[in-house]
Design a protein around this motif. Structure first.
Motif, PDB file in Angstrom:
ATOM      1  N   LEU A 156      24.932  14.079 -14.265  1.00 59.92           N
ATOM      2  CA  LEU A 156      25.747  14.410 -13.207  1.00 59.92           C
ATOM      3  C   LEU A 156      26.175  13.258 -12.116  1.00 59.92           C
ATOM      4  CD1 LEU A 156      24.751  18.146 -11.827  1.00 59.92           C
ATOM      5  CD2 LEU A 156      26.515  17.682 -13.161  1.00 59.92           C
ATOM      6  N   ARG A 157      24.841  12.297 -12.113  1.00 62.36           N
ATOM      7  CA  ARG A 157      25.228  11.222 -11.585  1.00 62.36           C
ATOM      8  C   ARG A 157      26.378  10.201 -12.725  1.00 62.36           C
ATOM      9  NH1 ARG A 157      18.726   9.542  -9.839  1.00 62.36           N
ATOM     10  NH2 ARG A 157      18.636  11.229  -8.286  1.00 62.36           N
ATOM     11  N   ASN A 158      25.878  10.061 -13.177  1.00 65.90           N
ATOM     12  CA  ASN A 158      26.752   9.505 -14.706  1.00 65.90           C
ATOM     13  C   ASN A 158      28.262   9.921 -14.359  1.00 65.90           C
ATOM     14  OD1 ASN A 158      25.141   8.528 -14.845  1.00 65.90           O
ATOM     15  ND2 ASN A 158      24.399   8.892 -16.863  1.00 65.90           N
ATOM     16  N   ARG A 159      29.241  11.239 -14.156  1.00 63.87           N
ATOM     17  CA  ARG A 159      30.053  11.535 -14.198  1.00 63.87           C
ATOM     18  C   ARG A 159      30.790  11.442 -12.330  1.00 63.87           C
ATOM     19  NH1 ARG A 159      29.703  17.825 -17.014  1.00 63.87           N
ATOM     20  NH2 ARG A 159      28.829  17.244 -19.267  1.00 63.87           N
ATOM     21  N   VAL A 160      29.663  11.755 -11.871  1.00 64.94           N
ATOM     22  CA  VAL A 160      30.455  11.418 -10.871  1.00 64.94           C
ATOM     23  C   VAL A 160      30.740   9.631 -10.238  1.00 64.94           C
ATOM     24  CG1 VAL A 160      29.730  11.424  -8.187  1.00 64.94           C
ATOM     25  CG2 VAL A 160      29.458  13.437  -9.499  1.00 64.94           C
ATOM     26  N   SER A 161      29.910   9.202 -10.872  1.00 63.50           N
ATOM     27  CA  SER A 161      30.452   7.249 -10.981  1.00 63.50           C
ATOM     28  C   SER A 161      31.339   6.877 -12.121  1.00 63.50           C
ATOM     29  CB  SER A 161      28.619   6.861 -11.538  1.00 63.50           C
ATOM     30  OG  SER A 161      29.553   5.168 -11.943  1.00 63.50           O
ATOM     31  N   ARG A 162      31.701   7.751 -12.141  1.00 62.99           N
ATOM     32  CA  ARG A 162      32.662   7.648 -14.126  1.00 62.99           C
ATOM     33  C   ARG A 162      33.825   8.089 -13.071  1.00 62.99           C
ATOM     34  NH1 ARG A 162      29.137   8.975 -18.244  1.00 62.99           N
ATOM     35  NH2 ARG A 162      30.297  11.796 -18.009  1.00 62.99           N
ATOM     36  N   VAL A 163      33.744   9.027 -12.447  1.00 63.66           N
ATOM     37  CA  VAL A 163      34.670   9.883 -11.365  1.00 63.66           C
ATOM     38  C   VAL A 163      34.986   8.517 -10.512  1.00 63.66           C
ATOM     39  CG1 VAL A 163      35.500  11.598  -9.952  1.00 63.66           C
ATOM     40  CG2 VAL A 163      34.562  12.359 -12.086  1.00 63.66           C
ATOM     41  N   GLU A 164      34.409   7.998  -9.758  1.00 64.36           N
ATOM     42  CA  GLU A 164      35.268   7.212  -8.679  1.00 64.36           C
ATOM     43  C   GLU A 164      35.586   5.365  -9.314  1.00 64.36           C
ATOM     44  OE1 GLU A 164      30.871   6.077  -7.195  1.00 64.36           O
ATOM     45  OE2 GLU A 164      31.008   8.180  -5.724  1.00 64.36           O
ATOM     46  N   ASN A 165      34.908   4.940 -10.350  1.00 69.02           N
ATOM     47  CA  ASN A 165      35.836   4.335 -10.975  1.00 69.02           C
ATOM     48  C   ASN A 165      37.263   4.644 -11.139  1.00 69.02           C
ATOM     49  OD1 ASN A 165      33.048   2.531 -10.928  1.00 69.02           O
ATOM     50  ND2 ASN A 165      32.644   3.621 -13.264  1.00 69.02           N
ATOM     51  N   MET A 166      37.709   5.852 -12.224  1.00 66.62           N
ATOM     52  CA  MET A 166      38.921   6.468 -11.956  1.00 66.62           C
ATOM     53  C   MET A 166      39.625   6.337 -10.651  1.00 66.62           C
ATOM     54  SD  MET A 166      38.121   9.368 -15.067  1.00 66.62           S
ATOM     55  CE  MET A 166      39.835   9.443 -14.980  1.00 66.62           C
ATOM     56  N   LEU A 167      38.980   7.428  -9.774  1.00 59.82           N
ATOM     57  CA  LEU A 167      39.700   6.710  -8.401  1.00 59.82           C
ATOM     58  C   LEU A 167      40.317   5.559  -7.987  1.00 59.82           C
ATOM     59  CD1 LEU A 167      38.191   9.679  -6.696  1.00 59.82           C
ATOM     60  CD2 LEU A 167      39.881   9.886  -7.630  1.00 59.82           C
ATOM     61  N   ASN A 168      39.411   4.226  -8.496  1.00 64.66           N
ATOM     62  CA  ASN A 168      39.458   3.016  -7.864  1.00 64.66           C
ATOM     63  C   ASN A 168      40.663   2.363  -8.277  1.00 64.66           C
ATOM     64  OD1 ASN A 168      37.444   3.280  -6.221  1.00 64.66           O
ATOM     65  ND2 ASN A 168      35.621   2.471  -7.270  1.00 64.66           N
ATOM     66  N   THR A 169      40.056   2.918 -10.599  1.00 68.69           N
ATOM     67  CA  THR A 169      41.851   2.214 -11.008  1.00 68.69           C
ATOM     68  C   THR A 169      42.460   2.348  -9.725  1.00 68.69           C
ATOM     69  OG1 THR A 169      40.110   2.869 -12.634  1.00 68.69           O
ATOM     70  CG2 THR A 169      42.228   1.975 -12.747  1.00 68.69           C
ATOM     71  N   VAL A 170      43.171   4.353 -10.205  1.00 71.93           N
ATOM     72  CA  VAL A 170      44.307   4.986  -9.679  1.00 71.93           C
ATOM     73  C   VAL A 170      44.634   4.212  -8.572  1.00 71.93           C
ATOM     74  CG1 VAL A 170      45.187   7.298  -9.079  1.00 71.93           C
ATOM     75  CG2 VAL A 170      44.089   7.041 -10.659  1.00 71.93           C
ATOM     76  N   ILE A 171      43.439   3.638  -7.353  1.00 76.65           N
ATOM     77  CA  ILE A 171      43.699   3.745  -5.892  1.00 76.65           C
ATOM     78  C   ILE A 171      44.782   2.259  -5.878  1.00 76.65           C
ATOM     79  CG2 ILE A 171      43.147   2.875  -4.372  1.00 76.65           C
ATOM     80  CD1 ILE A 171      41.021   4.983  -3.868  1.00 76.65           C
ATOM     81  N   SER A 172      44.404   1.673  -7.244  1.00 78.71           N
ATOM     82  CA  SER A 172      44.904  -0.060  -7.092  1.00 78.71           C
ATOM     83  C   SER A 172      45.868  -0.301  -7.680  1.00 78.71           C
ATOM     84  CB  SER A 172      43.759  -0.847  -8.079  1.00 78.71           C
ATOM     85  OG  SER A 172      42.260  -0.717  -7.336  1.00 78.71           O
ATOM     86  N   ARG A 173      46.391   1.011  -8.605  1.00 79.50           N
ATOM     87  CA  ARG A 173      47.404   0.813  -9.384  1.00 79.50           C
ATOM     88  C   ARG A 173      48.417   1.114  -8.290  1.00 79.50           C
ATOM     89  NH1 ARG A 173      46.443   3.664 -15.299  1.00 79.50           N
ATOM     90  NH2 ARG A 173      45.444   2.124 -16.379  1.00 79.50           N
ATOM     91  N   VAL A 174      48.359   2.141  -7.887  1.00 77.06           N
ATOM     92  CA  VAL A 174      49.581   2.766  -6.294  1.00 77.06           C
ATOM     93  C   VAL A 174      50.547   1.777  -5.920  1.00 77.06           C
ATOM     94  CG1 VAL A 174      49.761   4.475  -4.073  1.00 77.06           C
ATOM     95  CG2 VAL A 174      48.992   5.294  -6.721  1.00 77.06           C
ATOM     96  N   GLU A 175      48.461   1.102  -4.970  1.00 80.78           N
ATOM     97  CA  GLU A 175      49.279   0.173  -4.431  1.00 80.78           C
ATOM     98  C   GLU A 175      49.919  -1.247  -4.808  1.00 80.78           C
ATOM     99  OE1 GLU A 175      45.262  -1.250  -3.289  1.00 80.78           O
ATOM    100  OE2 GLU A 175      44.821  -0.087  -1.257  1.00 80.78           O
ATOM    101  N   ALA A 176      49.096  -1.706  -6.043  1.00 80.44           N
ATOM    102  CA  ALA A 176      50.341  -2.458  -6.623  1.00 80.44           C
ATOM    103  C   ALA A 176      51.919  -1.870  -6.795  1.00 80.44           C
ATOM    104  CB  ALA A 176      49.978  -2.649  -8.047  1.00 80.44           C
ATOM    105  N   LEU A 177      52.014  -0.356  -6.810  1.00 80.38           N
ATOM    106  CA  LEU A 177      53.370  -0.193  -7.156  1.00 80.38           C
ATOM    107  C   LEU A 177      53.731  -0.798  -5.720  1.00 80.38           C
ATOM    108  CD1 LEU A 177      52.403   2.614  -9.696  1.00 80.38           C
ATOM    109  CD2 LEU A 177      54.138   1.331 -10.070  1.00 80.38           C
ATOM    110  N   GLU A 178      53.221  -0.095  -4.742  1.00 81.07           N
ATOM    111  CA  GLU A 178      54.082   0.089  -3.428  1.00 81.07           C
ATOM    112  C   GLU A 178      54.386  -1.860  -3.130  1.00 81.07           C
ATOM    113  OE1 GLU A 178      50.789   1.142  -1.290  1.00 81.07           O
ATOM    114  OE2 GLU A 178      51.263   3.601  -1.225  1.00 81.07           O
TER     115      GLU A 178
END
Length: 228
Positions: free
Chosen positions: A161-183
Motif C-alpha cells: 500500500l505504501r508503494n502504491r501511494v508513492s507511485r500515485v504521488e509521483n504520477m500527480l507530480n508529473t501531471v502537475i509539472s506538465r500542466v504548469e509547462a502548458l500554461e
C-alpha cells in the motif's frame, strides 16, 4: 484431647446464647450461626501460649476473616496478659478466653474482646469472580486469535500500500509539472509581439477584440477623441 474439650466448652457456651453450629471445619475451627451472622471461631489449645504464638494464631484467623461476619480466637485464660487488644481490634477479630477448670458453665468462657461485625458480600463476590472468569476467557480467545494472524503477510500488504501511494504521488507530480509547462507556453503564444505600425496610437486587431467590440463604429470615434 484438650482441644476437643475446649471446643465442647465453647460450643455449649455459645449455644446457651442462641448460637447454632453450622459447620465444623476442623477440630480447632467451628462456624456458628447467630441470627443472620456467621461466626468463625478458631481454638488455640497451647498450654503455655506466648505472644508470638498468639500473633501466629491471629494470622490464621485472618485467612478466613472476610468470609464471615464475625471472627474469634479462643485462648486459654492464662493468655489474658499476653493479648494485644489494639492489634486484635484493628483486625476486627474478637477474643474468647476459656477455662476448662471452671465449675460454673456460664463462667467457663469470657468474651474478652468483641468481634467487630462486617457485612460479607459473598453473592457479589461470586458475581465478580464469574465476571473475571469470563474476562479471562475473552482475553485467552483474543490471544489465540492474534497468534493465528500471519503478521508477515500483513506487513507485506502494508508495504505494498505504501508503494502504491508513492507511485500515485509521483504520477500527480508529473501531471502537475506538465500542466504548469502548458500554461507557460500558452501565455507566451498569446502575448502581442509588438505595438508599432497601424494608425496613430496603434490599433488593436479586430480578431483580438470581443465580439461585441469587433467592427463597432463607436470604437473608432472614441479612439479619435482620446487622441485629440
Amino acid at each position: 484431647m484438650s482441644v476437643l474439650i475446649a471446643r465442647k466448652v465453647i460450643e455449649e457456651w455459645l449455644m446457651r446464647r442462641g448460637c447454632k453450629v453450622e459447620e465444623e471445619l476442623s477440630d480447632r475451627e467451628v462456624v456458628f450461626i447467630e441470627g443472620n451472622n456467621r461466626i468463625y471461631v478458631r481454638i488455640a489449645h497451647e498450654e503455655f501460649p506466648t505472644e508470638s504464638f498468639i500473633v501466629d494464631e491471629l494470622s490464621n484467623v485472618m485467612k478466613n476473616r472476610l468470609r464471615y461476619n464475625k471472627a474469634y480466637l479462643a485462648l486459654p485464660m492464662k493468655a489474658r496478659g499476653l493479648i494485644n487488644g489494639k492489634l486484635f481490634r484493628s483486625q476486627w477479630v474478637g477474643v474468647y478466653l476459656y477455662d476448662l477448670e471452671a465449675t460454673d458453665p456460664d463462667k467457663s468462657v469470657e468474651e474478652l474482646i468483641p468481634s467487630i461485625p462486617i457485612q460479607t458480600q459473598m453473592s457479589d463476590a461470586g458475581a465478580v469472580i464469574s465476571r473475571l472468569t469470563q474476562l479471562e476467557e475473552m482475553v485467552k480467545s483474543l490471544q489465540e486469535s492474534l497468534s493465528q494472524l500471519n503478521m508477515g503477510a500483513l506487513r507485506s500488504e502494508i508495504q505494498e500500500l505504501r508503494n502504491r501511494v508513492s507511485r500515485v504521488e509521483n504520477m500527480l507530480n508529473t501531471v502537475i509539472s506538465r500542466v504548469e509547462a502548458l500554461e507557460r507556453n500558452t501565455h507566451v503564444q498569446g502575448t502581442p509581439q509588438g505595438t508599432g505600425g497601424g494608425e496613430e496610437g496603434g490599433s488593436i486587431p479586430s480578431a483580438e477584440l470581443p465580439d461585441y467590440l469587433s467592427n463597432n463604429p463607436w470604437i473608432e470615434v472614441l479612439r479619435r477623441r482620446g487622441g485629440s
